[in-house]
Scaffold this active site. Sequence first.
Site, PDB file in Angstrom:
ATOM      1  N   LYS A  75       0.849  -1.189   0.000  1.00 55.39           N
ATOM      2  CA  LYS A  75       0.000   0.000   0.000  1.00 55.39           C
ATOM      3  C   LYS A  75       0.884   1.239   0.000  1.00 55.39           C
ATOM      4  CE  LYS A  75      -3.978   1.939   2.541  1.00 55.39           C
ATOM      5  NZ  LYS A  75      -4.868   1.749   3.709  1.00 55.39           N
ATOM      6  N   SER A 150      -9.749   1.466   2.654  1.00 53.09           N
ATOM      7  CA  SER A 150      -8.922   2.259   1.773  1.00 53.09           C
ATOM      8  C   SER A 150      -7.813   1.457   1.085  1.00 53.09           C
ATOM      9  CB  SER A 150      -8.259   3.373   2.600  1.00 53.09           C
ATOM     10  OG  SER A 150      -7.385   2.832   3.603  1.00 53.09           O
ATOM     11  N   SER A 174      -9.935  -0.910   7.011  1.00 50.70           N
ATOM     12  CA  SER A 174      -9.402  -0.702   5.667  1.00 50.70           C
ATOM     13  C   SER A 174      -8.592  -1.859   5.106  1.00 50.70           C
ATOM     14  CB  SER A 174      -8.548   0.570   5.635  1.00 50.70           C
ATOM     15  OG  SER A 174      -9.363   1.715   5.696  1.00 50.70           O
TER      16      SER A 174
END
Length: 477
Positions: A75, A150, A174
């Site tokens: 990420k 996310s 997330s």
Amino acid sequence: MSAAGEIAAAVRSGERSARQVTEEALAEVAGRDGEIHAFLLVLADDALARADAIDQAVAAGHNPGPLAGVPVALKDNLCTRGIPTTCGSKILEGWRPPYDATVVELLRRAGAIVIGKTNLDEFAMGSSTENSAFGPTRNPHCTSRVPGGSSGGSAAAVAAGFTSLGLGSDTGGSIRQPAALCGVVGMKPTYGRVSRYGLVAFASSLDQIGPFANTVADAALLFDVLAQNDPLDSTSLAMPSPATVSSVDEGVEGVRVGVCPDLIEGCAPDVAARVYEAAEALAAHGAKVEEVKVPEFAYGLSAYYIIAPAEASSNLARYDGVRYGLRVDAEDVATMNTATRTAGFGAEVKRRIMLGTYALSAGYYDAYYAQAQRVRTMVMQAFDRAYMSVDVLLGATAPTTAFALGDKVDDPMAMYMNDVCTIPSNLAGHPAISVPFGTGDDGLPVGVQVLAPALQEALLFRVARAVEAAAPPGVSR
């Protein structure tokens, strides 16, 4: 892509080369990521150089580590030395961190190969990966649907078969929510089990880094690599984390499972049905299943959306055009700060900064922020009471299957409701995991969530493995 454990074993034995594995991963990304947009940056040259180094180590008789040659997606809020880290935001334009996040260093020591940096909602604020300044990520199972957020880019990368493993951050769900929507395993560790050093902060008392994988065993393998004490992180737990991957198949005989209606009610009927089917499957394998109500969970969403924006308003104050990232020149410093933040932040980040600043202001601190912290304590106490009668809790991960791109971008409250089942674990700092369990009526993946007390990751993985073993067929790639 093959399971991470299988790849690592094959690379260590010389049956497969790390270069071959890496080339296959890069070919998959090149062939399909144009429509999915899981990656913001593909590190092809770095990955191949790393693969060659691992192959040389194997040839010399050395063990490259438990993740030898395994492709991993990062990420893009995890710092990578000399490599752009954007957090999905224009305000970090051109920033190249001077250091690696601790988890990145641990991956390297374990022999993993970072394929690239993945897309995310800007500064990890969102539940659909539509808030990225660089465009949305699409769900690999249906590209008209969101992958969740996310950490949608990392979830999509694993679900699409680009990588065997991924790393995300979980502030209010997330990791787990996109794992559910993409049909992969996603796990949030106990707060402090995994170092946050080098994770660009959203809400520091809630953020935690965790794994994405195709199987529970692979998630446990990656967790074991990451769960190390780190003197660079003052919140890192000093106690050693016992290995979990070796016990995932020990079964659930005698384990007390509490089916939590407060994590099911309000979910779509097809999602709720999968949770109850998972409970029946656990009972059939020897678990003692009962219903456990925790009504305090209903207040978690409201408390979270005071606490998280408040911490974000403080953490994001550093992005002012002075020290790094985007700078919009102006006649004086105050005007430059305003112009930089106006141009650099997206709508959702601005919304949360404003909410958080308001909640922390002198006239409203006690009414909002202090009250939210009291609710947080109430949720923690409710967990403690629940775990007096059961060992783990079972519920839904997300209220629905993946929704269509654009469906909720103009309705913040509807978007925030996607976190209603996952937020309680973040407020308490407890571990939780989402496991794929069949599909909804639309044929898209459903995730079932297992929650456990702090530091009980080994038990969490055992129950999750039993859920996984009983799961009906999911979505075929």
